[in-house]
Write an enzyme that holds these catalytic residues in place. Structure first.
Site, PDB file in Angstrom:
ATOM      1  N   CYS A  34      -0.596   4.135   2.144  1.00 48.23           N
ATOM      2  CA  CYS A  34      -0.392   4.003   3.592  1.00 48.23           C
ATOM      3  C   CYS A  34       1.065   4.265   3.967  1.00 48.23           C
ATOM      4  CB  CYS A  34      -0.730   2.591   4.064  1.00 48.23           C
ATOM      5  SG  CYS A  34      -2.147   1.840   3.282  1.00 48.23           S
ATOM      6  N   ASP A  35       2.000   3.723   3.191  1.00 45.16           N
ATOM      7  CA  ASP A  35       3.406   3.700   3.626  1.00 45.16           C
ATOM      8  C   ASP A  35       4.328   4.641   2.861  1.00 45.16           C
ATOM      9  OD1 ASP A  35       2.654   1.743   5.438  1.00 45.16           O
ATOM     10  OD2 ASP A  35       3.023   0.123   4.020  1.00 45.16           O
ATOM     11  N   CYS A  85       0.836  -1.213   0.000  1.00 42.10           N
ATOM     12  CA  CYS A  85       0.000   0.000   0.000  1.00 42.10           C
ATOM     13  C   CYS A  85       0.862   1.252   0.000  1.00 42.10           C
ATOM     14  CB  CYS A  85      -0.921  -0.010   1.221  1.00 42.10           C
ATOM     15  SG  CYS A  85      -1.933   1.467   1.356  1.00 42.10           S
TER      16      CYS A  85
END
Ligand code: NAP
Length: 330
Positions: free
Chosen positions: A146-147, A143
């Site tokens: 997200c990261d 992701c």
């Protein structure tokens, strides 16, 4: 059948809180069905990890995946859909006063319904190379939204050549100093517009005809070993992040012994989103289909809910389309 169901029985239980599931919820609730949607407890809809959706009609400036799903949910709740956090594990055919129904055994509770809509989506496929599992959350990610921000001014690798790999690689260029896209072929699968943007982006470099053999690093990722397929030459590419986007696997385990799946595990439906089993309908990415997009999942969800509505009404003997009730129950 008696018009009134026991209180604990739903007309329809929808499995999955993504675009297909919530659209089914909107349609089922608006049709006056007693409908419950199970949102995954540990899993989230994949679309919530997408930073920008540019091809959902009517939103020309694009929208984040998380926000779009939240909007779907708000709309469904407004019309009376019930939701809960739970994860379906298995399904069992039951009979309620001789009326065919389904029991959904989930992580926290068991639910009963006349009809079930499977909208359980897909999960990210793994590479299956040494170092992948051990470094999840320590440099290996599925992701970018997200990261990605953790990799400001660092070098990262993206694996894959589809829409997801390209879209996420482009997103990662907002943070990383360099994005190396490793693809096993010499041409990309992704849509032309994404290819063009990636090729124009100076931060992205391509390693063609190449596969990741190993992900290396003591605690955190430090490098990947890459094999060039034509030459068999193996080289090491420095990277602190490895973003893997090599396709999807369907979340269809609860249905595997009940409805027909195709050779890749996707649920086979007809045009009305009926599965091979009466009373089970399916929608979205978990079904066998040509195009996995938010807009197609929404279309499936609406159709599945309408099919479920006809099925439930036929069971209750109050179908408007009475002439086809028998066919619908089969
Ligand atoms: P995908 O289209 O299946 O692409 C997967 C990519 O990973 C392919 O390039 C494939 O190579 C490669 N691959 C598969 N297994 C591999 C392995 N073991 N090692 C190395 N490479 C491997 O998956 P996706 O990109 O996640 O897209 C999934 C669906 O979502 C698609 O229908 C896509 O159109 C849709 N989507 C759309 C958008 C958008 O419209 N903006 C964004 C994201 C996703 P080959 O090409 O050689 O098979």
């Amino acid at each position: 059948m008696a018009e009134k169901l026991p209180d604990h029985v739903y007309d329809v239980v929808i499995l999955g809180g993504g675009p297909g599931g919530f659209t089914a919820g909107i349609y089922a609730a608006r049709a006056g069905l007693k409908a419950l949607l199970l949102e995954g407890e540990t899993s989230v809809s994949q679309i919530t990890a997408t930073d920008l959706i540019e091809n959902y009609p009517g939103i020309p400036d694009g929208i984040g995946g998380f926000e779009l799903v939240e909007r779907f949910k708000t709309q469904a709740l407004k019309f009376g859909l019930e939701t809960t956090r739970d994860e379906a594990k298995s399904l069992l055919r039951i009979s309620l006063d001789n009326v065919p129904a389904w029991e959904v055994a989930a992580e926290n509770k068991t639910y009963a319904a006349l009809a079930v809509i499977a909208a359980t989506g897909t999960n990210w496929r793994r590479l299956g190379v040494p170092g992948e599992e051990a470094h999840i959350g320590k440099g290996v990610s599925f992701c970018a939204t997200c990261d990605g921000p953790f990799y400001r001014n660092r070098e990262v690798v993206v694996v894959g050549g589809g829409d997801t790999a390209l879209q996420e690689a482009l997103f990662l260029t907002h943070f990383a100093s360099r994005v190396t896209l490793i693809h096993r072929r010499s041409r990309l699968r992704a849509a032309a517009i994404l290819q063009e943007r990636a090729r124009k982006n100076e931060k992205i470099r391509f390693l063609w005809d190449s596969v990741v053999k190993e992900i290396r690093g003591k605690e955190f990722v430090e490098a990947v070993l890459v094999e060039n397929l034509p030459s068999k030459e193996v080289s090491q590419v420095s990277a602190e992040g490895v973003f893997i986007f090599v396709g999807l696997t369907p979340n269809t385990a609860p249905f595997s012994r009940i409805v027909n799946l195709d050779e890749n595990g996707y649920i086979v439906t007809d045009q009305e989103m009926k599965t091979s089993e009466a009373g089970i309908f399916a929608a979205g990415d978990c079904t066998r289909k040509l195009l996995r997009q938010v807009v197609t999942a929404c279309g499936d969800g609406a159709t599945a809910a309408f099919s479920a509505q006809l099925y439930v009404e036929a069971l209750k003997g109050r179908s408007y389309l009475a002439f086809s009730d028998e066919a619908r129950i089969k």
